[in-house]
Design an enzyme around this catalytic site. Structure first.
Site, PDB file in Angstrom:
ATOM      1  N   ASP A  95       0.830  -1.251   0.080  1.00  0.00           N
ATOM      2  CA  ASP A  95      -0.121  -0.032  -0.189  1.00  0.00           C
ATOM      3  C   ASP A  95       0.827   1.201   0.155  1.00  0.00           C
ATOM      4  O   ASP A  95       0.471   2.345   0.512  1.00  0.00           O
ATOM      5  CB  ASP A  95      -1.057  -0.249   1.074  1.00  0.00           C
ATOM      6  CG  ASP A  95      -2.261  -1.091   0.733  1.00  0.00           C
ATOM      7  OD1 ASP A  95      -2.548  -1.175  -0.291  1.00  0.00           O
ATOM      8  OD2 ASP A  95      -2.404  -1.690   1.840  1.00  0.00           O
ATOM      9  N   ASP A 150      -7.239  -4.101  -4.477  1.00  0.00           N
ATOM     10  CA  ASP A 150      -7.117  -2.913  -4.050  1.00  0.00           C
ATOM     11  C   ASP A 150      -5.703  -2.384  -4.587  1.00  0.00           C
ATOM     12  O   ASP A 150      -5.612  -1.102  -4.737  1.00  0.00           O
ATOM     13  CB  ASP A 150      -6.988  -2.892  -2.470  1.00  0.00           C
ATOM     14  CG  ASP A 150      -7.813  -4.081  -1.791  1.00  0.00           C
ATOM     15  OD1 ASP A 150      -8.184  -4.886  -2.407  1.00  0.00           O
ATOM     16  OD2 ASP A 150      -8.139  -3.647  -0.736  1.00  0.00           O
TER      17      ASP A 150
HETATM   18  N1  GLY Z   1      -7.289  -1.897   0.971  1.00  0.00           N
HETATM   19  C1  GLY Z   1      -7.797  -2.293   2.232  1.00  0.00           C
HETATM   20  C2  GLY Z   1      -9.464  -2.061   2.376  1.00  0.00           C
HETATM   21  O1  GLY Z   1     -10.068  -1.573   1.388  1.00  0.00           O
HETATM   22  O2  GLY Z   1      -9.704  -2.399   3.156  1.00  0.00           O
END
Ligand code: GLY
Length: 368
Positions: free
Chosen positions: A93, A153
């Site tokens: 992330d 994601d």
């Molecule tokens: N990227 C983690 C979530 O959307 O919870």
């Protein structure tokens, strides 16, 4: 409809919350989700700290208020220190963290230190790329069998790589972003344009194994936020690549998202639910709105635009917090399978503010 007056009120409401939080969240960041609708300072570094800094940048660009910029620039230093020490970065992330803080800082102020930190973050992100399988590993130590997967994601993390190539002229970031994107489109999107949250690969050969949910209802259901990451991720990939083959995929995912909305336009936490008492996920709506508005720059679609306004209208009228809360949107759902309850989610607040800023200024320059 979400008219001008409602929009102005939503902007004032959000800016008021942000300004009230500046002093509390200068040396520290708001937690990923609130407790009883109050964000507390983070106790453990996560994937979410960039959202608060991103909100400071939006608020600064909308108001010119110097304290917002000063705090956001202080965060750039904190993010630089975090990168140097590699604290809380054993995950993919890096885009959520570094695009919204350092890329934004560089674009807004021209600060070279912020640019270099963001490029350093792109360098760390590509360490997670597996040539066998051609994907960026989402979570955990690299190499473990149980960690050998991508998650949808990550489409919001690869813009950091596209940006790093544009900025440096070095193609390696973009190459990896394109390969990861292609693999994600191959494995995460089903024929009916619903999406898998995560997808596993064989850890020795890179062979495709299976789609599995992590935060959704079941492996074959459609986690609402994952679908929304798909909508916005495709729009951002198109913004960077102008690859026309992405357009029908964007349309498919977006239409599926919109057609699975309940009548009041705020998705349930998993799109397997279209009515009833299950919790919502307001953050998924805010993310999808940003994706739709981004794609409108390239391809106008009145139906999508109307639905984006309907979602904003529904959030504004039904899901703003009360005075006692330091968050903006109620009823975000972090992870139902992990037992979470509806709360403010810092990313939901972020994307709501980004959506409002996009409407206030159609020339807004992407932080992604
Ligand atoms: N990227 C983690 C979530 O959307 O919870």
């Amino acid at each position: 409809m979400f008219n001008l007056e409602e929009r102005k009120k939503a902007v004032d409401f959000s800016l008021g919350k942000i300004r009230n939080n500046i002093k509390t969240f200068r040396e520290t960041f708001p937690s990923a989700q609130s407790e009883n609708y109050t964000y507390l300072p983070v106790t453990e570094l996560s994937w979410t700290e960039g959202f608060w800094t991103g909100m400071l940048w939006h608020a600064y660009e909308m108001t010119g208020y110097e304290e917002l910029k000063d705090t956001a620039m202080h965060h750039v230093e904190l993010f630089g220190d975090r990168l140097e020490k590699r604290q809380g970065l054993n995950h993919h992330d890096l885009g959520f963290l570094y695009s919204l803080s350092c890329v934004a800082a560089y674009k807004i102020t021209g600060d070279i230190k912020a640019r270099d930190i963001a490029i350093g973050a792109a360098e760390v992100l590509i360490e997670r790329y597996h040539a066998k399988g051609e994907f960026i590993q989402a979570w955990g130590d690299i190499g473990g069998k149980e960690n050998h997967r991508l998650i949808i994601d990550c489409l919001l993390n690869i813009p950091l790589l596209f940006w790093a190539s544009e900025e440096t002229g070095c193609e390696k970031y973009r190459d990896i972003a394109c390969k990861h994107l292609k693999t994600t489109l191959d494995v995460s999107i089903r024929e009916d344009f619903t999406t898998y949250h995560t997808f596993y690969f064989d850890y020795l050969t890179g062979e495709k194994l299976k789609g599995v949910t992590h935060q959704g209802y079941s492996d074959d259901s459609c986690w609402a936020r994952g679908q929304a990451w798909g909508v916005y991720g495709l729009a951002l990939a198109y913004a960077y690549t102008k690859d026309e083959t992405l357009i029908p995929i964007f349309n498919g995912i977006t239409e599926r998202f919109l057609s699975n909305l309940p009548v009041d336009n705020v998705p349930y936490w998993d799109m397997i639910f279209t009515e009833g008492d299950e919790p919502r996920d307001t953050s998924a709506a805010a993310i999808a709105v940003c994706g739709i508005l981004e794609m409108q720059k390239y391809i106008q679609n009145e139906h999508y635009k109307q639905k984006a306004m309907d979602m904003l209208n529904a959030l504004y009228h039904g899901y703003l917090t009360g005075e006692e809360s330091n968050g903006i949107l109620t009823e975000g759902m972090y992870s139902r399978p992990e037992g979470h309850n509806p709360e403010c989610n810092i990313w939901g607040d972020y994307f709501f503010v980004e959506a409002l800023h996009r409407l206030e200024n159609v020339e807004w320059k992407l932080y992604w």
